[in-house]
Motif scaffolding. Structure first.
Motif, PDB file in Angstrom:
ATOM      1  N   THR A  73     -15.837  61.243 -39.325  1.00  0.00           N
ATOM      2  CA  THR A  73     -16.135  62.118 -38.300  1.00  0.00           C
ATOM      3  C   THR A  73     -15.383  63.377 -38.402  1.00  0.00           C
ATOM      4  O   THR A  73     -14.177  63.288 -38.766  1.00  0.00           O
ATOM      5  CB  THR A  73     -15.492  61.310 -36.851  1.00  0.00           C
ATOM      6  N   GLY A 133     -11.450  61.996 -38.991  1.00  0.00           N
ATOM      7  CA  GLY A 133     -11.500  60.637 -39.399  1.00  0.00           C
ATOM      8  C   GLY A 133     -12.181  60.359 -40.948  1.00  0.00           C
ATOM      9  O   GLY A 133     -13.111  60.700 -41.083  1.00  0.00           O
ATOM     10  N   GLU A 137      -9.956  66.741 -34.599  1.00  0.00           N
ATOM     11  CA  GLU A 137      -9.723  65.503 -35.078  1.00  0.00           C
ATOM     12  C   GLU A 137     -10.617  65.046 -36.330  1.00  0.00           C
ATOM     13  O   GLU A 137     -11.956  65.102 -36.198  1.00  0.00           O
ATOM     14  CB  GLU A 137      -9.714  64.442 -34.171  1.00  0.00           C
ATOM     15  N   CYS A 175      -6.405  60.723 -26.936  1.00  0.00           N
ATOM     16  CA  CYS A 175      -7.536  60.961 -26.400  1.00  0.00           C
ATOM     17  C   CYS A 175      -7.525  62.722 -26.046  1.00  0.00           C
ATOM     18  O   CYS A 175      -6.576  63.447 -25.948  1.00  0.00           O
ATOM     19  CB  CYS A 175      -7.328  60.575 -24.720  1.00  0.00           C
ATOM     20  N   ASN A 181     -16.502  57.951 -27.871  1.00  0.00           N
ATOM     21  CA  ASN A 181     -16.526  59.404 -27.334  1.00  0.00           C
ATOM     22  C   ASN A 181     -17.659  59.369 -26.238  1.00  0.00           C
ATOM     23  O   ASN A 181     -18.718  59.108 -26.562  1.00  0.00           O
ATOM     24  CB  ASN A 181     -17.003  60.295 -28.515  1.00  0.00           C
ATOM     25  N   ASN A 226     -12.946  61.410 -25.304  1.00  0.00           N
ATOM     26  CA  ASN A 226     -12.865  60.888 -26.665  1.00  0.00           C
ATOM     27  C   ASN A 226     -11.536  60.383 -27.009  1.00  0.00           C
ATOM     28  O   ASN A 226     -10.667  61.100 -26.834  1.00  0.00           O
ATOM     29  CB  ASN A 226     -13.149  62.322 -27.526  1.00  0.00           C
ATOM     30  N   ARG A 275     -12.601  51.916 -33.085  1.00  0.00           N
ATOM     31  CA  ARG A 275     -11.793  53.170 -33.643  1.00  0.00           C
ATOM     32  C   ARG A 275     -12.113  54.190 -32.693  1.00  0.00           C
ATOM     33  O   ARG A 275     -10.957  55.028 -32.541  1.00  0.00           O
ATOM     34  CB  ARG A 275     -12.179  53.265 -35.034  1.00  0.00           C
ATOM     35  N   THR A 276     -12.998  54.788 -32.490  1.00  0.00           N
ATOM     36  CA  THR A 276     -13.470  55.814 -31.567  1.00  0.00           C
ATOM     37  C   THR A 276     -14.503  55.327 -30.624  1.00  0.00           C
ATOM     38  O   THR A 276     -15.411  54.680 -30.705  1.00  0.00           O
ATOM     39  CB  THR A 276     -13.916  56.996 -32.402  1.00  0.00           C
ATOM     40  N   THR A 292      -9.620  57.725 -29.350  1.00  0.00           N
ATOM     41  CA  THR A 292      -9.092  57.209 -30.805  1.00  0.00           C
ATOM     42  C   THR A 292      -8.371  55.958 -30.848  1.00  0.00           C
ATOM     43  O   THR A 292      -7.204  56.410 -30.272  1.00  0.00           O
ATOM     44  CB  THR A 292      -8.724  58.292 -31.924  1.00  0.00           C
ATOM     45  N   TYR A 293      -8.582  54.934 -31.220  1.00  0.00           N
ATOM     46  CA  TYR A 293      -7.727  53.640 -30.985  1.00  0.00           C
ATOM     47  C   TYR A 293      -7.202  53.549 -32.484  1.00  0.00           C
ATOM     48  O   TYR A 293      -7.802  53.275 -33.481  1.00  0.00           O
ATOM     49  CB  TYR A 293      -8.494  52.585 -30.658  1.00  0.00           C
ATOM     50  N   THR A 349      -6.702  58.828 -39.654  1.00  0.00           N
ATOM     51  CA  THR A 349      -7.004  59.824 -38.670  1.00  0.00           C
ATOM     52  C   THR A 349      -5.994  61.069 -38.695  1.00  0.00           C
ATOM     53  O   THR A 349      -4.849  60.964 -38.813  1.00  0.00           O
ATOM     54  CB  THR A 349      -6.934  59.368 -36.999  1.00  0.00           C
TER      55      THR A 349
END
Lengths: 189, 189, 189, 189
Positions: A128, A178, A176, C175, D130, C130, D127-128, C132-133, A158
């Motif tokens: 991403t 990925g 950002e 985020c 959005n 958005n 993971r994301t 991201t974890y 990330t």
């Protein structure tokens, strides 16, 4: 230009730097910042037009300013870029696709600070790339791009980048990025 | 290259096409697809190297295949692109920044199907460009890019693009592109 | 629960805090941090089950720690949140939707530091969120959420939040939150 | 509530459904749609308040309408959701965090159509996530959520969801959800 690399075929994503990582013995001895410079040099060394690549018109204007690994969880690299006409839209501002290209390249380069055989030695491939445009970067402006590792694991990372006007530090864009690790198991190297 | 446009200075974002929209009287008569072609032509007509812009190495290889306004809420445009060495990374796959550039340009062009004086006549400027890379697009591959308007209002729009391998329709990448309208009030034109 | 606000109908987006901003005379006198607390109190004061709202099970466990406006371009607010069973998935980690909810609320609250009549007094409505974890937040963990304004204009703003484990500061999630101002022109208030 | 699952600790991400996948023998016999229903039932069966989880106030109002695997590369599931006061902000529209929660759950459920031991049997972890908000979903509105697999591999998948007003099909929100597979190698099951 190298033939498509089997690993990237497997993972089915973009990017990766095969000359960079095929040269992994040297990379092993190099410091992180030397590996960042190697990444830039390999990508730039395509004088033969038939070997011209997407970074050809960026790299002559992109400069590595510094790297910082004092926070081992979030290593950083700082770049400077001069906005030239070939980076702009017909309006005279840096094209959004050029901004995305700079973020893709500069954030990836931070991985060279932590890469080792089997761990991001190929700098991975993009999954991403999310860019947010805040203010225009006019032609002839100079910008600085600060990149850092937000999180890096064995499979995924990330990365984050922010672009600022060099003259006053005003934020112009954020990114950002990925990525996915494509290294073969070390045993297979 | 046109001088920076005051509106884009105000909104502080990238992009916009001033020759395109300054020519708004013609645009008024043109059909949507004619306006898409006008957008491509204006961006491509920069033979003078000093006027070379970021799209210079893309547009010779990008072709408008069709447009579809049958669903008035979600007009669509279909493009074909041939992946050349200058679009690739050192690995021989289309560079992620080139994919982002194609999506930025092709999704923006869909706005030409609905633009009118005061309503996206300048095709707006990018606020967000989010690309997801699913599979690589090797050099010499031909890809098709399907773009549509997800939602368009007076101030904001959301556009979507998907890139497929032409040979078998396999998805290679997707994009969501958020733009901001920069048209001056019609009265001021 | 207030009836849907006409402006939000026009802009067609989610969120906004009508009681908060209808009370704009008070807000005018309040400090930024007082406005953040007012935003939290209004959202929490829905004891009547028929008025129960989406934040009902979050706010009793969310605490404002501090705000920082020393960098006028990037004001910040810091929150602490205790992860309870009702915030978790069946696996015992904070649910991704709860993380998104916390980021939506906490990043929005930063706007209260700069809001004034006609300028984000309604705290705007979300256009993009958005998340991201990076790592899980297990039940009974305490997390801190740092939020800042990345950029704010008359029409749009971009906010950022990062969630950390309180015990050691490890990043758990990030985020980016894009919002649209829905204030009516001040003259019309 | 199950104790944190070791795999999710390793991958360090949110989500996962351990009861679902511990029950893998049954899952093996079940059809895809039966596995989607099993995923919903397991998440809903937490009557004991001490076991209340983040989905408790969503699932009573969420209904699986249909699934479609005719396009094997892009299986789809369709849900209907009734917007209740507990899903809304103080303005009376569905809260952005509730929209995100619905997208997280509904897009994940599509994986149950293709999951098998070792391949997304745990439905992975986020993971994301959005989300783009286009128009508000007022309280008492009924919405439909169309979810599909954009791409699924051994390690990663990308899912997409769109939310529409049921009455006229107008788009209200869109989502892209990136997940990571957390299954242990089949041999280890």
């Amino acid at each position: 230009m190298g033939k498509p690399h089997s690993d990237s075929k497997v993972t089915g994503l973009t990017g990766g730097e095969d000359e960079f990582s095929s040269n992994i013995e040297d990379a092993r001895q190099a410091t992180g910042e030397e590996r960042v410079r190697a990444f830039m040099k390999i990508t730039a060394d395509e004088k033969d037009l038939s070997k011209r690549n997407w970074m050809t018109f960026i790299l002559p204007h992109l400069e590595l300013l510094s790297s910082d690994t004092s926070d081992s969880a979030h290593p950083k690299v700082l770049f400077r870029h001069s906005v030239k006409p070939e980076h702009c839209n017909t309006l005279g501002n840096m094209h959004g696709g050029c901004t995305a290209t700079l973020f893709d390249f500069c954030t990836s380069s931070v991985l060279a600070l932590v890469s080792r055989p089997g761990f991001w030695a190929f700098l991975g491939v993009s999954r991403t790339l999310n860019v947010t445009y805040l203010r225009p970067a006019p032609c002839d402006e100079t910008v600085v791009i600060e990149c850092e590792i937000v999180q890096v694991g064995k499979k995924l990372c990330t990365l984050r980048g922010v672009m600022r006007r060099e003259s006053d530090g005003t934020l112009l864009a954020t990114c950002e990025h990925g990525k996915v690790n494509t290294d073969p198991p070390v045993g297979k190297l």
